[in-house]
Design a protein around this motif. Structure first.
Motif, PDB file in Angstrom:
ATOM      1  N   ILE A  28     -30.940  36.704  -8.199  1.00 31.47           N
ATOM      2  CA  ILE A  28     -30.966  37.285  -6.862  1.00 31.47           C
ATOM      3  C   ILE A  28     -31.240  38.776  -7.003  1.00 31.47           C
ATOM      4  O   ILE A  28     -30.817  39.412  -7.952  1.00 31.47           O
ATOM      5  CB  ILE A  28     -29.644  37.165  -6.093  1.00 31.47           C
ATOM      6  N   ASP A  29     -31.909  39.299  -6.052  1.00 32.08           N
ATOM      7  CA  ASP A  29     -32.189  40.734  -6.036  1.00 32.08           C
ATOM      8  C   ASP A  29     -31.134  41.401  -5.173  1.00 32.08           C
ATOM      9  O   ASP A  29     -31.137  41.278  -3.951  1.00 32.08           O
ATOM     10  CB  ASP A  29     -33.595  40.978  -5.479  1.00 32.08           C
ATOM     11  N   TYR A  30     -30.216  42.112  -5.799  1.00 36.41           N
ATOM     12  CA  TYR A  30     -29.108  42.725  -5.066  1.00 36.41           C
ATOM     13  C   TYR A  30     -29.534  43.934  -4.246  1.00 36.41           C
ATOM     14  O   TYR A  30     -28.796  44.409  -3.420  1.00 36.41           O
ATOM     15  CB  TYR A  30     -27.996  43.142  -6.034  1.00 36.41           C
ATOM     16  N   ASN A  33     -30.117  44.026   0.134  1.00 35.02           N
ATOM     17  CA  ASN A  33     -29.092  44.216   1.159  1.00 35.02           C
ATOM     18  C   ASN A  33     -29.140  43.133   2.242  1.00 35.02           C
ATOM     19  O   ASN A  33     -29.079  43.418   3.425  1.00 35.02           O
ATOM     20  CB  ASN A  33     -29.191  45.606   1.793  1.00 35.02           C
ATOM     21  N   GLU A  34     -29.244  41.895   1.813  1.00 35.60           N
ATOM     22  CA  GLU A  34     -29.266  40.787   2.755  1.00 35.60           C
ATOM     23  C   GLU A  34     -27.841  40.472   3.214  1.00 35.60           C
ATOM     24  O   GLU A  34     -26.870  40.836   2.572  1.00 35.60           O
ATOM     25  CB  GLU A  34     -29.877  39.550   2.091  1.00 35.60           C
ATOM     26  N   ASP A  35     -27.739  39.761   4.320  1.00 34.73           N
ATOM     27  CA  ASP A  35     -26.430  39.360   4.816  1.00 34.73           C
ATOM     28  C   ASP A  35     -25.817  38.318   3.870  1.00 34.73           C
ATOM     29  O   ASP A  35     -26.483  37.768   3.002  1.00 34.73           O
ATOM     30  CB  ASP A  35     -26.545  38.810   6.237  1.00 34.73           C
ATOM     31  N   TRP A  36     -24.532  38.055   4.043  1.00 37.79           N
ATOM     32  CA  TRP A  36     -23.795  37.186   3.137  1.00 37.79           C
ATOM     33  C   TRP A  36     -24.391  35.771   3.084  1.00 37.79           C
ATOM     34  O   TRP A  36     -24.544  35.205   2.010  1.00 37.79           O
ATOM     35  CB  TRP A  36     -22.325  37.121   3.579  1.00 37.79           C
ATOM     36  N   VAL A  37     -24.734  35.201   4.232  1.00 36.27           N
ATOM     37  CA  VAL A  37     -25.254  33.834   4.269  1.00 36.27           C
ATOM     38  C   VAL A  37     -26.572  33.739   3.508  1.00 36.27           C
ATOM     39  O   VAL A  37     -26.769  32.825   2.703  1.00 36.27           O
ATOM     40  CB  VAL A  37     -25.428  33.353   5.730  1.00 36.27           C
ATOM     41  N   SER A  38     -27.463  34.669   3.720  1.00 34.70           N
ATOM     42  CA  SER A  38     -28.750  34.642   3.014  1.00 34.70           C
ATOM     43  C   SER A  38     -28.550  34.780   1.516  1.00 34.70           C
ATOM     44  O   SER A  38     -29.212  34.089   0.723  1.00 34.70           O
ATOM     45  CB  SER A  38     -29.656  35.766   3.516  1.00 34.70           C
ATOM     46  N   THR A  39     -27.643  35.639   1.101  1.00 34.69           N
ATOM     47  CA  THR A  39     -27.379  35.812  -0.325  1.00 34.69           C
ATOM     48  C   THR A  39     -26.821  34.531  -0.925  1.00 34.69           C
ATOM     49  O   THR A  39     -27.201  34.124  -2.025  1.00 34.69           O
ATOM     50  CB  THR A  39     -26.386  36.965  -0.546  1.00 34.69           C
ATOM     51  N   GLN A  40     -25.917  33.848  -0.214  1.00 31.19           N
ATOM     52  CA  GLN A  40     -25.348  32.594  -0.709  1.00 31.19           C
ATOM     53  C   GLN A  40     -26.420  31.513  -0.839  1.00 31.19           C
ATOM     54  O   GLN A  40     -26.411  30.732  -1.780  1.00 31.19           O
ATOM     55  CB  GLN A  40     -24.225  32.113   0.205  1.00 31.19           C
ATOM     56  N   LEU A  41     -27.323  31.446   0.102  1.00 33.73           N
ATOM     57  CA  LEU A  41     -28.386  30.447   0.034  1.00 33.73           C
ATOM     58  C   LEU A  41     -29.325  30.705  -1.140  1.00 33.73           C
ATOM     59  O   LEU A  41     -29.814  29.772  -1.767  1.00 33.73           O
ATOM     60  CB  LEU A  41     -29.175  30.408   1.342  1.00 33.73           C
ATOM     61  N   HIS A  42     -29.548  31.956  -1.457  1.00 33.78           N
ATOM     62  CA  HIS A  42     -30.394  32.275  -2.610  1.00 33.78           C
ATOM     63  C   HIS A  42     -29.671  32.054  -3.934  1.00 33.78           C
ATOM     64  O   HIS A  42     -30.313  31.878  -4.966  1.00 33.78           O
ATOM     65  CB  HIS A  42     -30.881  33.725  -2.537  1.00 33.78           C
ATOM     66  N   ALA A  43     -28.346  32.068  -3.916  1.00 40.03           N
ATOM     67  CA  ALA A  43     -27.565  31.963  -5.146  1.00 40.03           C
ATOM     68  C   ALA A  43     -27.110  30.541  -5.445  1.00 40.03           C
ATOM     69  O   ALA A  43     -26.407  30.314  -6.418  1.00 40.03           O
ATOM     70  CB  ALA A  43     -26.347  32.873  -5.062  1.00 40.03           C
ATOM     71  N   ASP A  54     -26.043  11.355  -7.861  1.00 41.35           N
ATOM     72  CA  ASP A  54     -25.374  11.098  -6.577  1.00 41.35           C
ATOM     73  C   ASP A  54     -23.993  10.492  -6.796  1.00 41.35           C
ATOM     74  O   ASP A  54     -23.016  10.892  -6.167  1.00 41.35           O
ATOM     75  CB  ASP A  54     -26.213  10.168  -5.706  1.00 41.35           C
ATOM     76  N   TRP A  55     -23.901   9.526  -7.705  1.00 39.05           N
ATOM     77  CA  TRP A  55     -22.618   8.880  -7.985  1.00 39.05           C
ATOM     78  C   TRP A  55     -21.676   9.833  -8.706  1.00 39.05           C
ATOM     79  O   TRP A  55     -20.514   9.978  -8.320  1.00 39.05           O
ATOM     80  CB  TRP A  55     -22.843   7.626  -8.833  1.00 39.05           C
ATOM     81  N   PHE A  56     -22.170  10.480  -9.758  1.00 40.63           N
ATOM     82  CA  PHE A  56     -21.330  11.322 -10.615  1.00 40.63           C
ATOM     83  C   PHE A  56     -20.739  12.495  -9.848  1.00 40.63           C
ATOM     84  O   PHE A  56     -19.598  12.878 -10.067  1.00 40.63           O
ATOM     85  CB  PHE A  56     -22.157  11.830 -11.802  1.00 40.63           C
ATOM     86  N   THR A  57     -21.494  13.061  -8.929  1.00 41.90           N
ATOM     87  CA  THR A  57     -21.019  14.237  -8.203  1.00 41.90           C
ATOM     88  C   THR A  57     -20.422  13.898  -6.847  1.00 41.90           C
ATOM     89  O   THR A  57     -19.935  14.789  -6.158  1.00 41.90           O
ATOM     90  CB  THR A  57     -22.169  15.227  -7.972  1.00 41.90           C
ATOM     91  N   GLY A  58     -20.467  12.650  -6.456  1.00 44.30           N
ATOM     92  CA  GLY A  58     -19.982  12.294  -5.123  1.00 44.30           C
ATOM     93  C   GLY A  58     -20.830  12.938  -4.042  1.00 44.30           C
ATOM     94  O   GLY A  58     -20.344  13.327  -2.994  1.00 44.30           O
ATOM     95  N   HIS A  59     -22.120  13.075  -4.304  1.00 39.67           N
ATOM     96  CA  HIS A  59     -23.116  13.684  -3.427  1.00 39.67           C
ATOM     97  C   HIS A  59     -22.916  15.188  -3.233  1.00 39.67           C
ATOM     98  O   HIS A  59     -23.473  15.769  -2.315  1.00 39.67           O
ATOM     99  CB  HIS A  59     -23.188  12.972  -2.072  1.00 39.67           C
ATOM    100  N   LEU A  60     -22.136  15.814  -4.108  1.00 39.77           N
ATOM    101  CA  LEU A  60     -22.015  17.273  -4.059  1.00 39.77           C
ATOM    102  C   LEU A  60     -23.182  17.943  -4.763  1.00 39.77           C
ATOM    103  O   LEU A  60     -23.232  19.164  -4.832  1.00 39.77           O
ATOM    104  CB  LEU A  60     -20.691  17.724  -4.688  1.00 39.77           C
ATOM    105  N   ASN A  61     -24.115  17.153  -5.278  1.00 43.16           N
ATOM    106  CA  ASN A  61     -25.310  17.738  -5.897  1.00 43.16           C
ATOM    107  C   ASN A  61     -26.231  18.348  -4.849  1.00 43.16           C
ATOM    108  O   ASN A  61     -27.158  19.065  -5.182  1.00 43.16           O
ATOM    109  CB  ASN A  61     -26.058  16.699  -6.746  1.00 43.16           C
ATOM    110  N   PHE A  62     -25.966  18.104  -3.590  1.00 42.05           N
ATOM    111  CA  PHE A  62     -26.705  18.752  -2.510  1.00 42.05           C
ATOM    112  C   PHE A  62     -25.901  19.971  -2.072  1.00 42.05           C
ATOM    113  O   PHE A  62     -25.288  20.008  -1.011  1.00 42.05           O
ATOM    114  CB  PHE A  62     -26.909  17.782  -1.337  1.00 42.05           C
ATOM    115  N   GLN A  63     -25.887  20.988  -2.913  1.00 43.35           N
ATOM    116  CA  GLN A  63     -25.030  22.151  -2.741  1.00 43.35           C
ATOM    117  C   GLN A  63     -25.270  22.852  -1.408  1.00 43.35           C
ATOM    118  O   GLN A  63     -24.337  23.216  -0.715  1.00 43.35           O
ATOM    119  CB  GLN A  63     -25.243  23.127  -3.910  1.00 43.35           C
TER     120      GLN A  63
END
Length: 66
Positions: A28-30, A33-43, A54-63
């Motif tokens: 990420i390029d700090y 100065n993006e907002d918190w949500v945009s930074t989280q989506l990039h990270a 899908d099974w191993f992560t309980g579908h949490l692989n779709f972060q």
């Protein structure tokens, strides 16, 4: 009693693999100065979909979606 520690060890190892594989930040390029949500989506990133992931992560692989 080892009957107590073995399940905890397995559970802890699983949790680390599942949580870290899509929480390890991408580049990420700090200076933007993006907002918190945009930074989280990039990270965060989704992990490739497969029957095992899908099974191993309980579908949490779709972060991003969860």
């Amino acid at each position: 009693n080892s009957c107590v520690y073995l399940p905890r060890y397995i559970e802890s190892t699983w949790f680390i693999w599942v949580s870290q594989m899509n929480h390890i930040p991408m580049d990420i390029d700090y200076d933007k100065n993006e907002d918190w949500v945009s930074t989280q989506l990039h990270a965060t990133c989704n992990v490739n979909q497969s029957v095992f992931n899908d099974w191993f992560t309980g579908h949490l692989n779709f972060q991003i979606e969860h």
